[in-house]
Write an enzyme that holds these catalytic residues in place. Structure first.
Site, short mmCIF file in Angstrom:
data_model
loop_
_atom_site.label_atom_id
_atom_site.label_comp_id
_atom_site.label_asym_id
_atom_site.label_seq_id
_atom_site.Cartn_x
_atom_site.Cartn_y
_atom_site.Cartn_z
N ARG A 127 -13.29 3.42 -5.35
CA ARG A 127 -12.42 2.52 -4.59
C ARG A 127 -13.28 1.57 -3.76
NH1 ARG A 127 -6.89 3.52 -1.06
NH2 ARG A 127 -6.03 3.54 -3.15
N GLN B 181 -10.81 12.55 -3.62
CA GLN B 181 -11.51 11.35 -3.14
C GLN B 181 -12.58 11.78 -2.14
OE1 GLN B 181 -9.86 8.55 -0.20
NE2 GLN B 181 -10.25 6.88 -1.63
N CYS C 240 -5.08 10.23 4.22
CA CYS C 240 -5.56 11.21 5.19
C CYS C 240 -4.40 11.79 5.97
CB CYS C 240 -6.49 10.52 6.19
SG CYS C 240 -8.12 10.23 5.54
N ARG D 282 2.37 4.53 0.89
CA ARG D 282 3.49 4.78 1.82
C ARG D 282 4.80 5.05 1.08
NH1 ARG D 282 2.39 -0.44 5.02
NH2 ARG D 282 1.83 -0.93 2.87
N TYR E 293 -15.96 2.43 5.45
CA TYR E 293 -16.66 3.70 5.63
C TYR E 293 -18.10 3.55 5.13
CZ TYR E 293 -11.99 5.18 6.83
OH TYR E 293 -10.78 5.26 7.45
N SER F 6 -1.54 7.52 -3.90
CA SER F 6 -2.77 7.04 -3.29
C SER F 6 -3.30 8.08 -2.30
CB SER F 6 -2.47 5.74 -2.55
OG SER F 6 -3.66 5.01 -2.33
N PRO F 7 -4.62 8.14 -2.16
CA PRO F 7 -5.16 9.08 -1.17
C PRO F 7 -4.69 8.72 0.24
CG PRO F 7 -6.88 7.64 -2.05
CD PRO F 7 -5.65 7.43 -2.88
C1 LIG Z 1 -1.33 7.71 6.32
C2 LIG Z 1 -2.31 6.97 5.46
C3 LIG Z 1 -3.56 7.52 5.21
C4 LIG Z 1 -4.46 6.88 4.36
N1 LIG Z 1 -5.64 7.48 4.02
C5 LIG Z 1 -6.41 6.97 3.05
C6 LIG Z 1 -7.48 7.69 2.49
O1 LIG Z 1 -7.71 8.83 2.82
N2 LIG Z 1 -8.24 7.09 1.55
C7 LIG Z 1 -7.98 5.83 1.11
O2 LIG Z 1 -8.69 5.32 0.25
N3 LIG Z 1 -6.95 5.13 1.60
C8 LIG Z 1 -6.14 5.68 2.53
N4 LIG Z 1 -5.03 5.01 2.97
C9 LIG Z 1 -4.71 3.72 2.35
C10 LIG Z 1 -3.77 3.96 1.19
O3 LIG Z 1 -4.35 4.78 0.20
C11 LIG Z 1 -3.33 2.62 0.56
O4 LIG Z 1 -4.48 1.99 0.04
C12 LIG Z 1 -2.62 1.73 1.55
O5 LIG Z 1 -1.70 2.46 2.33
C13 LIG Z 1 -1.88 0.60 0.85
O6 LIG Z 1 -0.95 1.10 -0.08
P1 LIG Z 1 0.66 1.14 0.21
O7 LIG Z 1 1.06 -0.27 0.53
O8 LIG Z 1 1.25 1.65 -1.07
O9 LIG Z 1 0.89 2.04 1.37
C14 LIG Z 1 -4.13 5.63 3.83
C15 LIG Z 1 -2.89 5.07 4.12
C16 LIG Z 1 -1.98 5.73 4.90
C17 LIG Z 1 -0.63 5.12 5.14
#
Ligand SMILES: Cc1cc2nc3c(=O)[nH]c(=O)nc-3n(C[C@H](O)[C@H](O)[C@H](O)COP(=O)(O)O)c2cc1C
Ligand SMILES: Cc1cc2nc3c(=O)[nH]c(=O)nc-3n(C[C@H](O)[C@H](O)[C@H](O)COP(=O)(O)OP(=O)(O)OC[C@H]3O[C@@H](n4cnc5c(N)ncnc54)[C@H](O)[C@@H]3O)c2cc1C
Length: 751
Positions: A620, A490, A415, A714, A572, A412-413
């Site tokens: 997304r 993204q 930041c 994560r 956003y 997943s993307p």
């Molecule tokens: C450190 C971090 C940075 C993230 N940055 C983005 C991002 O740049 N773009 C986005 O769509 N979601 C972002 N997310 C959300 C994740 O892509 C994801 O949707 C969210 O963490 C839930 O998934 P997970 O339970 O597998 O962590 C970020 C999440 C984390 C933990």
């Protein structure tokens, strides 16, 4: 101790038994409004796990219950003329009447007093008791008398159900899905003794009304159901016992005890009958209550302990029951599935039975499912696959436009907030490079901003300067040279969440203390009250943003990205256009959903025009804002359908973060139901994300048709090699880069 138990159901009688067993000197009285043989319902199901608990607690009761139970391992699903059978499930059914007789006899033999036909109307009657255990069921009088303390919330679910018996001895736990001119009818049926079965009919409110059941008496209901299920009942009759149409009440209480009064069983909490755990939970409550009373010196402390011990277990069952009941409320949605997928979706509906658990219970069924899935993947991707054995579902390929993904796992993307004026560096190369080598089929780079002002924080990545292209190209080239991962970009614009600090500096979305830049949004509403107020965008501003997206997309192509995602989620800029909570414009870009979609679709169209035709695009979205007045699942379906009509290949379904007061309902795979709904109702591929962390969850989601790709964030931060580790666990061989080839002969050990 002098104890009054209100209610002679399984919870109340078991409390009496365990209390007397723990100390024969306890003076225990059970007060029950009905006669012993005058109970509602027919049989109840006890899973093998519930039977084990019973056996450990009171072997004598268990032995009697066993002697009167029907046992079976199979689940049979009748769907569109097909019979699907899955085995290894391990259940028992027992008549509720028999269960209560056994429990009452045992309670009496241990010295408990049972007072039948005595209705409890007030608690003054029990002033002399040291403890009142209120096990008086879903319509608990005691709970109502102490409503202010317990603060119950009762939610009536929309489906209607009626509880019958029948003399037809169903050979397995049986589900029927039957359509007639009024709609789709579900039956949950199981045997509870040699000659009898429970037969629960469940239906949506719409079908119920179409069939005239809203006006039907008990006799008319029975006659209608007998006619409808004549073939399934094979000449047997339905039996009634207060068989009236009801809506299932989900009961939750803020507290389960006050003073010397404790709620237990259905009085405190209900779980939908489709996961058949209410009796077990009531009896386990009794056990926890008695254990706490045995170990704690005074009643209030014991009641604190009891509630603390039981809440997490009950919460978990209530969550599982919630997804299960929703499956039965939405069954119409699954009626287009092929039979094998329909069965898998049903069996895994509560997330408790996973692909892996099903493999343990019924390897033949799971293997057939995997083969079916692999055959479909072959057809979809054009890639031949070995089917003996079939690959685990997550390791099947997926083709989108001309792009072939080697498997269904995506990074997943995320930041990193580590760029300098949008220029990424070695951190990003190592971070993304490691994850590309880690085995996922698709690695999506972090939200990358289309202009300097579009950044969330000063550390955000960008594609707004030509020098950004070279920095990104270095990462993409590395991935292409050293892995099979496809690289996704993204693109985003922070909108009103821009000009904020890095999350580790002051928390998410907190405005910069200095060095702010101007921000804009569809409406001049700040994210937090203390955030910068964004400028309301003019058409000129919108044109500039649109052009920034187009230029950034062209740069992404020059950097060699395979896949482009537009980030229209998480509050956003484009997400705020989509949500009425942040978009209060009065022009053609605000108001109705159609208007709110207008600018996001314009941006999508403009980017699609410059992004190569053979390369896929995803969008997304936040499927729900988790806040009143915001977007909900139905909006997500409409939004998905709109993007599909404009050529979007796949929707990436996230949720929330639109407004700070959103109230997400977290849990395992908590956003996956939205992905499933968009996939099935908008009829397009989806990516599921959010608390998907095990490979068995991924396999389950894919086979059940809840998504086409699983996106993990994560889990990949924690373990860049997540996909490789999943492959090792599943006994599936993934090719290593040649530099690591010696790992082909290495067995990893961690303990
Ligand atoms: C450190 C971090 C940075 C993230 N940055 C983005 C991002 O740049 N773009 C986005 O769509 N979601 C972002 N997310 C959300 C994740 O892509 C994801 O949707 C969210 O963490 C839930 O998934 P997970 O339970 O597998 O962590 C970020 C999440 C984390 C933990
Ligand atoms: C259609 C359906 C199917 C189900 N199937 C299953 C299943 O297969 N497996 C399973 O485990 N669970 C099942 N359940 C759930 C199960 O019936 C309950 O969770 C379980 O009975 C709860 O036990 P309890 O002792 O807390 O309450 P109850 O069994 O409801 O007992 C409460 C008792 O209190 C008495 N009472 C109420 N008010 C008073 C009063 N004021 N004074 C005196 N007495 C009073 C009532 O008469 C009753 O006897 C099903 C439920 C439904 C609706």
């Amino acid at each position: 101790m002098n104890v009054t138990v209100v209610g002679g159901g399984p919870g109340g009688l078991y409390t009496a038994i365990l209390l007397k067993k723990s100390d024969a000197a306890h003076d225990v009285t059970v007060v029950e409004r009905n006669r012993l043989d005058d109970t509602f319902g027919f049989g109840v199901v006890l899973s093998d796990a519930a039977r084990e608990t019973l056996e450990a607690l009171d072997p004598q009761t268990f032995a009697e219950v066993e002697a009167r139970s029907a046992h079976w391992d199979d689940i049979e699903i009748h769907y569109r003329g097909h019979l699907l059978r899955s085995t290894g499930h391990g259940f028992s059914g027992i008549s509720r009447k028999a269960l209560l007789e056994i429990l009452a006899r045992r309670a009496r033999s241990l010295g408990a007093k049972l007072e039948f036909q005595r209705e409890v109307r007030s608690l003054q009657e029990f002033e002399g008791s040291d403890l009142v255990a209120a096990a008086d069921g879903a319509n608990s009088t005691v709970r109502a008398l102490l409503e202010k303390e317990f603060k119950p919330a009762v939610e009536l679910r929309p489906n209607r159900f009626v509880w019958f018996g029948t003399t037809f001895p169903f050979p397995a736990f049986t589900f029927h899905f039957k359509e007639n001119e009024h709609g789709l009818w579900r039956v949950h049926a199981y045997r509870y003794d040699e000659h009898h079965s429970t037969f629960i009919v469940e239906v949506t409110d719409t079908t119920w009304r179409h069939a005239g059941m809203d006006k039907a008496s008990e006799d008319e209901t029975l006659a209608y159901c007998e006619r409808l299920f004549a073939k399934e009942l094979q000449g047997h009759r339905l039996l009634r016992n207060k068989s009236l149409w009801r809506q299932f009440p989900i009961i939750k209480c803020a507290r389960w005890h006050t003073g010397k009064v404790a709620l237990l069983g259905d009085a405190a909490h209900t779980t939908h009958f489709s996961i058949g755990s209410g009796t077990k939970l009531a009896m386990e409550d009794a056990q926890a209550l008695v254990t706490a009373l045995t170990h704690e010196p005074d009643v209030p402390r014991a009641l604190d302990k009891y509630e603390a011990a039981r809440r997490p277990v009950v919460d978990s069952f209530q969550r599982a029951a919630q997804v299960s009941l929703t499956w039965f409320e939405d069954t119409e949605r699954y009626m287009a599935h092929e039979p094998i997928q329909f069965g898998f979706s049903l069996l895994t509906r509560s997330f408790r039975v996973t692909h892996e658990e099903l493999q343990r219970r019924d390897p033949a069924y799971t293997s057939a499912v995997d083969r079916w899935f692999a055959e479909r993947a072959m057809k979809q991707s054009g890639v031949p696959l070995g089917l003996d054995p079939p690959p685990p579902p997550m390791f099947t390929p997926f083709k989108v436009r001309e792009l072939l993904l080697q498997n269904r796992v995506a990074v997943s993307p995320m930041c990193m907030y580590s760029a300098d004026d949008g220029t990424i560096n070695d951190w990003h190369l190592v971070h993304l490079g490691a994850r590309a080598v880690g085995g996922a089929g698709l690695v999506i780079a972090e939200m990358t901003d289309v202009s300097r002002e579009a950044r969330i924080t000063p550390g955000c990545a960008g594609l707004y300067k030509d020098e950004h292209v070279a920095a990104w190209k270095r990462v993409v080239d590395f991935a292409h040279q050293h892995s099979y991962a496809k690289m996704g970009m993204q693109l985003g614009h922070a909108g009103r969440k821009g000009s904020t600090q890095r999350p580790w500096e002051a928390g998410m979305d907190e405005p910069l203390a200095e060095g702010n830049w101007p921000i804009h949004a569809p409406s001049p509403i700040p994210y937090f009250e203390h955030s910068q107020v964004p400028k309301e965008m003019t058409r000129q501003d919108m044109d500039r943003v649109l052009q920034d997206y187009v230029e950034a997309a062209k740069r992404a192509e020059r950097a060699g990205f395979d896949w482009l995602e537009l980030h229209f989620a998480h509050g956003y800029l484009l997400a705020t256009f989509l949500s009425a909570l942040a978009n209060q414009r009065r022009d053609e870009y605000g108001g109705s959903r159609e208007n709110r979609l207008r600018f996001p679709l314009e941006v999508f169209d403009a980017v699609r025009r410059v992004w190569p035709a053979g390369k896929p695009m995803s969008v997304r979205i936040s499927a729900t804002d988790w806040a009143p007045g915001g977007n909900e699942a139905a909006d997500a379906v409409a939004i998905g359908a709109a993007f599909k009509a404009h050529g979007c290949d796949i929707m990436d379904i996230s949720a929330g973060q639109t407004v700070p007061h959103g109230k997400p309902v977290y849990g395992r795979q908590f956003q996956t139901p939205f992905s499933e709904r968009v996939r099935l109702e908008a009829g397009m591929p989806t990516m599921a994300v959010g608390n998907i962390s095990s490979y068995t969850d991924v396999n389950t989601i894919l086979v059940a048709g809840r998504a086409d790709i699983c996106v993990l964030a994560r889990a990949h931060l924690y373990d860049p090699y997540w996909t490789r580790h999943a492959a090792a666990e599943l006994g599936y061989k993934l090719p290593w880069p040649p530099q690591y080839e010696s790992l082909d002969r290495y067995k990893a050990r961690f303990k």
